[in-house]
Structures are given as structure tokens and as C-alpha cells.
Design an enzyme around this catalytic site. Structure first.
Site, PDB file in Angstrom:
ATOM      1  N   ARG A   3     -11.744  -2.574  -4.714  1.00  0.00           N
ATOM      2  CA  ARG A   3     -10.482  -1.941  -4.322  1.00  0.00           C
ATOM      3  C   ARG A   3     -10.550  -0.434  -4.490  1.00  0.00           C
ATOM      4  NH1 ARG A   3      -5.782  -4.207  -7.555  1.00  0.00           N
ATOM      5  NH2 ARG A   3      -5.226  -2.031  -7.621  1.00  0.00           N
ATOM      6  N   ALA A   7     -10.212   2.267  -1.546  1.00  0.00           N
ATOM      7  CA  ALA A   7      -9.189   3.311  -1.631  1.00  0.00           C
ATOM      8  C   ALA A   7      -9.820   4.691  -1.503  1.00  0.00           C
ATOM      9  CB  ALA A   7      -8.418   3.190  -2.944  1.00  0.00           C
ATOM     10  N   GLU A  63       2.493  18.166   1.170  1.00  0.00           N
ATOM     11  CA  GLU A  63       2.101  18.352   2.573  1.00  0.00           C
ATOM     12  C   GLU A  63       1.451  17.091   3.133  1.00  0.00           C
ATOM     13  OE1 GLU A  63       2.092  19.683   6.096  1.00  0.00           O
ATOM     14  OE2 GLU A  63       2.646  21.182   4.599  1.00  0.00           O
TER      15      GLU A  63
END
Length: 119
Positions: A3, A7, A63
Site C-alpha cells: 500500500r 501510494a 495548491e
């Protein structure tokens, strides 16, 4: 563990896309590149250095989230929709607030450095 690897790959893919296609992200990455050495001269402590860089990193993070909101909104519809406009405007406001926050942190640090007195 898989995982975490997935990611990380997703994050790298997002970074590559943003650095190639998003002007605001490119500008903020240049700002970070300038901030890393400049913060060393402005900060009066390691905590101050971390705060100055953290303020810029927070701006970049907001952002990135704003870009994600805009991309999701554009995927739903490119036609005018008052709710989509609100979502995009709120993302833009979040970026503005993070700019004000980063500017304030840097401004106070510069005043502290030039004045020689911790605020």
C-alpha cells in the site's frame, strides 16, 4: 508495505503531472527552492527555519488540493454551474489564505532578523 509503495507511486505521478502542466505549482516549487537557502539566513533558530519552510510547504499542499478540486469539478462538467463555481472559488480562497499566512510568517521572521529582537 505494498500500500505504501502504491501510494508513493501515485504521489510521484501527481507530482510529475503538476510540475509539467500547472503554472502555479511550478512557481511554488521555485519559491520552495529559493526558500530553502534563504530561510537559513532569515531564521534565528532551527524552529524558525522549520516554520519558514513549513509555511511554504503548507502553501504548496493547499495548491495541490485546490488543483485536485478543480480537476474533479472539470471531470463532472465544464459547463457553468453555480455549485462548481463555489467549489473552485473556495479552493482559490484557501490558496489565498495560505499565501497570506506564509507571507506573514516570512514577514515576521524578516523583521525579527533585521531588528535583532524576537517578536
Amino acid at each position: 508495505m505494498q500500500r505504501l509503495i502504491s501510494a508513493f507511486r501515485n504521489s510521484v505521478r501527481a507530482f510529475r503531472r503538476l510540475i509539467r502542466h500547472e503554472t502555479a505549482f511550478q512557481q511554488e516549487m521555485m519559491l520552495l527552492a529559493l526558500a530553502i537557502p534563504l530561510a537559513w539566513f532569515v531564521a534565528t533558530s532551527w524552529r524558525g527555519y522549520a516554520l519558514l519552510l513549513g509555511a511554504v510547504l503548507l502553501l504548496i499542499m493547499v495548491e495541490v488540493l485546490n488543483t485536485g478540486i478543480e480537476a474533479a469539478c472539470d471531470a463532472v462538467s465544464r459547463e457553468f454551474n453555480i455549485d462548481i463555481q463555489l467549489a473552485k472559488d473556495c479552493g482559490s480562497l484557501a490558496v489565498l489564505i495560505s499565501i497570506v499566512l506564509a507571507s506573514g510568517v516570512w514577514g515576521i521572521a524578516i523583521i525579527e532578523r533585521l531588528g535583532g529582537v524576537p517578536l
